[in-house]
Design an enzyme around this catalytic site. Structure first.
Site, PDB file in Angstrom:
ATOM      1  N   LEU A 118       0.807  -1.225   0.000  1.00  0.00           N
ATOM      2  CA  LEU A 118       0.000   0.000   0.000  1.00  0.00           C
ATOM      3  C   LEU A 118       0.837   1.271   0.000  1.00  0.00           C
ATOM      4  CD1 LEU A 118      -2.812  -1.099   2.463  1.00  0.00           C
ATOM      5  CD2 LEU A 118      -2.827  -1.150  -0.045  1.00  0.00           C
ATOM      6  N   HIS A 119       2.018   1.221   0.571  1.00  0.00           N
ATOM      7  CA  HIS A 119       2.841   2.436   0.644  1.00  0.00           C
ATOM      8  C   HIS A 119       3.315   2.902  -0.737  1.00  0.00           C
ATOM      9  CE1 HIS A 119       7.043   0.341   1.145  1.00  0.00           C
ATOM     10  NE2 HIS A 119       6.412  -0.045   0.072  1.00  0.00           N
ATOM     11  N   ASP A 120       3.194   2.048  -1.741  1.00  0.00           N
ATOM     12  CA  ASP A 120       3.614   2.428  -3.090  1.00  0.00           C
ATOM     13  C   ASP A 120       2.543   3.183  -3.869  1.00  0.00           C
ATOM     14  OD1 ASP A 120       6.190   1.391  -2.976  1.00  0.00           O
ATOM     15  OD2 ASP A 120       5.544  -0.589  -3.640  1.00  0.00           O
TER      16      ASP A 120
ATOM     17  N   ARG B  53       3.130   6.741  -0.202  1.00  0.00           N
ATOM     18  CA  ARG B  53       3.511   7.380   1.051  1.00  0.00           C
ATOM     19  C   ARG B  53       3.340   6.439   2.219  1.00  0.00           C
ATOM     20  NH1 ARG B  53      -1.806  10.227   2.799  1.00  0.00           N
ATOM     21  NH2 ARG B  53      -0.462  11.056   4.392  1.00  0.00           N
TER      22      ARG B  53
END
Length: 108
Positions: free
Chosen positions: A19-21, A72
């Site tokens: 998910l951070h990508d 983020r």
């Protein structure tokens, strides 16, 4: 692809450092597809770094992700917002000895 509906059914979907990508809109799409792939009683397990609300830790990773992928790092509150938008609720966050945390979510 992660954005098309998933043809599989599972008891557990593991999203480790995925998910951070992605920006919020795409992260919600991924989570919604994960929810759609769950059998009754299933869970989504998310391995991600959870930023503290008043802590600088992870800031460098956050800046790197923003410039490289548009993604983020997120706070617990931001994960709750994403999960809720995808029809999931956060059961718990387990802190691990290393940086990543384990977030456990299930359908609402």
């Amino acid at each position: 692809m992660v954005f098309a509906p998933w043809p599989a059914q599972a008891d557990v979907v593991l999203l480790a450092r995925v998910l951070h990508d992605w920006d919020d809109q795409d992260a919600v799409r991924i989570l919604a597809n994960a929810r759609g792939a769950l059998r009754p009683g299933g869970r989504v397990l998310i391995v991600e770094f959870v930023l503290g609300d008043a802590h600088f830790g992870g800031g460098l990773c956050d800046l790197h992700l923003l410039t490289v992928t548009g993604g983020r790092e997120r706070t617990r509150h931001e994960f709750v917002r994403l999960l809720t938008s995808a029809g999931l609720w956060l059961e718990r966050v387990d802190t691990k000895p290393a940086l990543p945390h384990l977030l456990v979510a299930s359908p609402e």
